[in-house]
Design a protein around this motif. Sequence first.
Motif, PDB file in Angstrom:
ATOM      1  N   LEU A  11       0.821  -1.200   0.000  1.00 29.24           N
ATOM      2  CA  LEU A  11       0.000   0.000   0.000  1.00 29.24           C
ATOM      3  C   LEU A  11       0.861   1.259   0.000  1.00 29.24           C
ATOM      4  O   LEU A  11       0.631   2.184  -0.779  1.00 29.24           O
ATOM      5  N   ALA A  15       1.361   3.885  -3.122  1.00 27.90           N
ATOM      6  CA  ALA A  15       1.071   5.313  -2.942  1.00 27.90           C
ATOM      7  C   ALA A  15       2.279   6.171  -3.310  1.00 27.90           C
ATOM      8  O   ALA A  15       2.134   7.220  -3.947  1.00 27.90           O
ATOM      9  N   TRP A  29      -7.785   3.393  -3.374  1.00 30.51           N
ATOM     10  CA  TRP A  29      -6.780   2.775  -2.511  1.00 30.51           C
ATOM     11  C   TRP A  29      -6.716   1.271  -2.721  1.00 30.51           C
ATOM     12  O   TRP A  29      -5.674   0.662  -2.481  1.00 30.51           O
ATOM     13  N   THR A  32      -4.494   0.854  -5.656  1.00 35.37           N
ATOM     14  CA  THR A  32      -3.153   1.188  -5.183  1.00 35.37           C
ATOM     15  C   THR A  32      -2.548   0.029  -4.396  1.00 35.37           C
ATOM     16  O   THR A  32      -1.380  -0.312  -4.577  1.00 35.37           O
TER      17      THR A  32
END
Length: 88
Positions: A11, A15, A29, A32
């Motif tokens: 994660l 990012a 997310w 991601t």
Amino acid sequence: MGILAFLILGLIAGALAKAVLPGRQGGGWVITLVLGVVGAILGGWIGSLIFGGGLGDFFDLRTWLLAILGSVIVLVIYGAVAGRRTRA
């Protein structure tokens, strides 16, 4: 490294890869996280080929650099595929 640590690594690496690349990348997310985990796996594989050692400990700098490098590669490929699909 445990599965939870690997997901956190993915994660954060995903990012950071989105922050490094210019332009606007789609996905939230979850995308991601998935791209970051796939990128971490790819980075570990590249690291094992080039340096003879893949991903190590969670707090190892080499682990983070390989994960971010792999995430950037995966994000570029994802952007090319997703961009081509939405233009058609």
